[in-house]
Design a protein around this motif. Structure first.
Motif, PDB file in Angstrom:
ATOM      1  N   GLY A 105       0.819  -1.212   0.000  1.00  0.00           N
ATOM      2  CA  GLY A 105       0.000   0.000   0.000  1.00  0.00           C
ATOM      3  C   GLY A 105       0.845   1.250   0.000  1.00  0.00           C
ATOM      4  O   GLY A 105       0.522   2.237  -0.672  1.00  0.00           O
ATOM      5  N   LEU A 106       1.943   1.219   0.735  1.00  0.00           N
ATOM      6  CA  LEU A 106       2.863   2.346   0.755  1.00  0.00           C
ATOM      7  C   LEU A 106       3.474   2.575  -0.627  1.00  0.00           C
ATOM      8  O   LEU A 106       3.596   3.720  -1.077  1.00  0.00           O
ATOM      9  CB  LEU A 106       3.965   2.106   1.792  1.00  0.00           C
ATOM     10  N   ALA A 107       3.816   1.507  -1.316  1.00  0.00           N
ATOM     11  CA  ALA A 107       4.399   1.627  -2.657  1.00  0.00           C
ATOM     12  C   ALA A 107       3.384   2.198  -3.652  1.00  0.00           C
ATOM     13  O   ALA A 107       3.731   3.056  -4.477  1.00  0.00           O
ATOM     14  CB  ALA A 107       4.902   0.270  -3.134  1.00  0.00           C
ATOM     15  N   TYR A 113      -4.824  10.130  -8.582  1.00  0.00           N
ATOM     16  CA  TYR A 113      -5.593  10.242  -7.337  1.00  0.00           C
ATOM     17  C   TYR A 113      -6.141   8.884  -6.888  1.00  0.00           C
ATOM     18  O   TYR A 113      -6.186   8.596  -5.690  1.00  0.00           O
ATOM     19  CB  TYR A 113      -6.737  11.250  -7.494  1.00  0.00           C
ATOM     20  N   ILE A 114      -6.531   8.052  -7.823  1.00  0.00           N
ATOM     21  CA  ILE A 114      -7.019   6.708  -7.478  1.00  0.00           C
ATOM     22  C   ILE A 114      -5.895   5.899  -6.842  1.00  0.00           C
ATOM     23  O   ILE A 114      -6.113   5.150  -5.877  1.00  0.00           O
ATOM     24  CB  ILE A 114      -7.599   6.009  -8.714  1.00  0.00           C
ATOM     25  N   LEU A 115      -4.673   6.030  -7.360  1.00  0.00           N
ATOM     26  CA  LEU A 115      -3.535   5.324  -6.764  1.00  0.00           C
ATOM     27  C   LEU A 115      -3.285   5.780  -5.328  1.00  0.00           C
ATOM     28  O   LEU A 115      -3.022   4.943  -4.446  1.00  0.00           O
ATOM     29  CB  LEU A 115      -2.269   5.550  -7.599  1.00  0.00           C
ATOM     30  N   VAL A 116      -3.378   7.068  -5.085  1.00  0.00           N
ATOM     31  CA  VAL A 116      -3.152   7.580  -3.730  1.00  0.00           C
ATOM     32  C   VAL A 116      -4.227   7.056  -2.778  1.00  0.00           C
ATOM     33  O   VAL A 116      -3.918   6.564  -1.684  1.00  0.00           O
ATOM     34  CB  VAL A 116      -3.104   9.124  -3.727  1.00  0.00           C
ATOM     35  N   VAL A 117      -5.479   7.129  -3.181  1.00  0.00           N
ATOM     36  CA  VAL A 117      -6.577   6.679  -2.318  1.00  0.00           C
ATOM     37  C   VAL A 117      -6.496   5.175  -2.084  1.00  0.00           C
ATOM     38  O   VAL A 117      -6.668   4.702  -0.946  1.00  0.00           O
ATOM     39  CB  VAL A 117      -7.941   7.081  -2.920  1.00  0.00           C
ATOM     40  N   ALA A 118      -6.221   4.413  -3.131  1.00  0.00           N
ATOM     41  CA  ALA A 118      -6.103   2.958  -2.974  1.00  0.00           C
ATOM     42  C   ALA A 118      -4.942   2.601  -2.060  1.00  0.00           C
ATOM     43  O   ALA A 118      -5.057   1.682  -1.227  1.00  0.00           O
ATOM     44  CB  ALA A 118      -5.930   2.299  -4.336  1.00  0.00           C
ATOM     45  N   GLY A 119      -3.842   3.311  -2.182  1.00  0.00           N
ATOM     46  CA  GLY A 119      -2.703   3.055  -1.301  1.00  0.00           C
ATOM     47  C   GLY A 119      -3.021   3.335   0.150  1.00  0.00           C
ATOM     48  O   GLY A 119      -2.631   2.579   1.043  1.00  0.00           O
ATOM     49  N   VAL A 120      -3.762   4.417   0.409  1.00  0.00           N
ATOM     50  CA  VAL A 120      -4.140   4.745   1.790  1.00  0.00           C
ATOM     51  C   VAL A 120      -5.069   3.674   2.354  1.00  0.00           C
ATOM     52  O   VAL A 120      -4.912   3.238   3.505  1.00  0.00           O
ATOM     53  CB  VAL A 120      -4.785   6.148   1.849  1.00  0.00           C
ATOM     54  N   VAL A 121      -6.032   3.220   1.549  1.00  0.00           N
ATOM     55  CA  VAL A 121      -6.970   2.186   2.014  1.00  0.00           C
ATOM     56  C   VAL A 121      -6.222   0.890   2.327  1.00  0.00           C
ATOM     57  O   VAL A 121      -6.468   0.250   3.364  1.00  0.00           O
ATOM     58  CB  VAL A 121      -8.079   1.954   0.966  1.00  0.00           C
ATOM     59  N   VAL A 122      -5.294   0.506   1.471  1.00  0.00           N
ATOM     60  CA  VAL A 122      -4.525  -0.726   1.698  1.00  0.00           C
ATOM     61  C   VAL A 122      -3.636  -0.581   2.931  1.00  0.00           C
ATOM     62  O   VAL A 122      -3.502  -1.515   3.732  1.00  0.00           O
ATOM     63  CB  VAL A 122      -3.708  -1.083   0.442  1.00  0.00           C
ATOM     64  N   MET A 123      -3.039   0.596   3.123  1.00  0.00           N
ATOM     65  CA  MET A 123      -2.202   0.806   4.303  1.00  0.00           C
ATOM     66  C   MET A 123      -3.015   0.743   5.595  1.00  0.00           C
ATOM     67  O   MET A 123      -2.585   0.124   6.570  1.00  0.00           O
ATOM     68  CB  MET A 123      -1.479   2.143   4.209  1.00  0.00           C
ATOM     69  N   ILE A 145       1.642   9.607  -5.453  1.00  0.00           N
ATOM     70  CA  ILE A 145       2.158  10.920  -5.028  1.00  0.00           C
ATOM     71  C   ILE A 145       3.301  11.354  -5.944  1.00  0.00           C
ATOM     72  O   ILE A 145       3.394  12.527  -6.319  1.00  0.00           O
ATOM     73  CB  ILE A 145       2.596  10.869  -3.552  1.00  0.00           C
ATOM     74  N   TRP A 146       4.160  10.422  -6.325  1.00  0.00           N
ATOM     75  CA  TRP A 146       5.248  10.743  -7.239  1.00  0.00           C
ATOM     76  C   TRP A 146       4.698  11.241  -8.576  1.00  0.00           C
ATOM     77  O   TRP A 146       5.209  12.204  -9.153  1.00  0.00           O
ATOM     78  CB  TRP A 146       6.116   9.510  -7.449  1.00  0.00           C
ATOM     79  N   THR A 147       3.643  10.573  -9.054  1.00  0.00           N
ATOM     80  CA  THR A 147       3.022  10.977 -10.309  1.00  0.00           C
ATOM     81  C   THR A 147       2.431  12.376 -10.192  1.00  0.00           C
ATOM     82  O   THR A 147       2.580  13.203 -11.105  1.00  0.00           O
ATOM     83  CB  THR A 147       1.936   9.969 -10.719  1.00  0.00           C
ATOM     84  N   LEU A 148       1.762  12.648  -9.081  1.00  0.00           N
ATOM     85  CA  LEU A 148       1.163  13.970  -8.900  1.00  0.00           C
ATOM     86  C   LEU A 148       2.207  15.060  -8.720  1.00  0.00           C
ATOM     87  O   LEU A 148       2.051  16.171  -9.231  1.00  0.00           O
ATOM     88  CB  LEU A 148       0.222  13.966  -7.696  1.00  0.00           C
ATOM     89  N   ALA A 149       3.268  14.748  -8.007  1.00  0.00           N
ATOM     90  CA  ALA A 149       4.257  15.784  -7.682  1.00  0.00           C
ATOM     91  C   ALA A 149       5.218  16.075  -8.837  1.00  0.00           C
ATOM     92  O   ALA A 149       5.450  17.235  -9.168  1.00  0.00           O
ATOM     93  CB  ALA A 149       5.044  15.369  -6.447  1.00  0.00           C
TER      94      ALA A 149
END
Length: 98
Positions: free
Chosen positions: A30-32, A61-71, A38-42
């Motif tokens: 999830g962190l990855a 944004y979907i990657l960030v939200v999915a990563g937070v949910v998995v974490m 975040i890397w893509t957005l920044a």
């Protein structure tokens, strides 16, 4: 060991640590995913103006939200496994089903 009064056998202890290890790997995955978003957005946000559609931004944004949910699910699983709380384990199971 927690709220269970059963005697811990080698199988249950091994299963506990195996589930804990799985949840740590789940948290790292999830962190990855979140870091990729975040890397893509920044760093790649300059390319958004070149694209005609907003799919690129939505995907980040979907990657960030999915990563937070998995974490969050991974941390909940680690806490539920380590503390051996049935309610937390049920919540963890429900989150995995979703």
């Amino acid at each position: 060991m927690g709220e269970f009064s059963e005697k811990a056998t080698c199988g249950t202890v091994c299963l506990k640590y195996l589930l804990f290890t799985f949840n740590c790997c789940f948290w790292l995955a999830g962190l990855a995913v979140m870091a990729g978003g975040i890397w893509t957005l920044a760093l790649k946000s300059d390319y958004i103006s070149l694209l005609a559609s907003g799919t690129y931004l939505a995907t980040a944004y979907i990657l960030v939200v999915a990563g937070v949910v998995v974490m969050v699910t991974g941390v909940l699983g680690c806490c539920a496994t380590f503390k051996e709380r049935r309610n937390l384990l049920r919540l963890y199971f429900i989150l995995l089903l979703i």
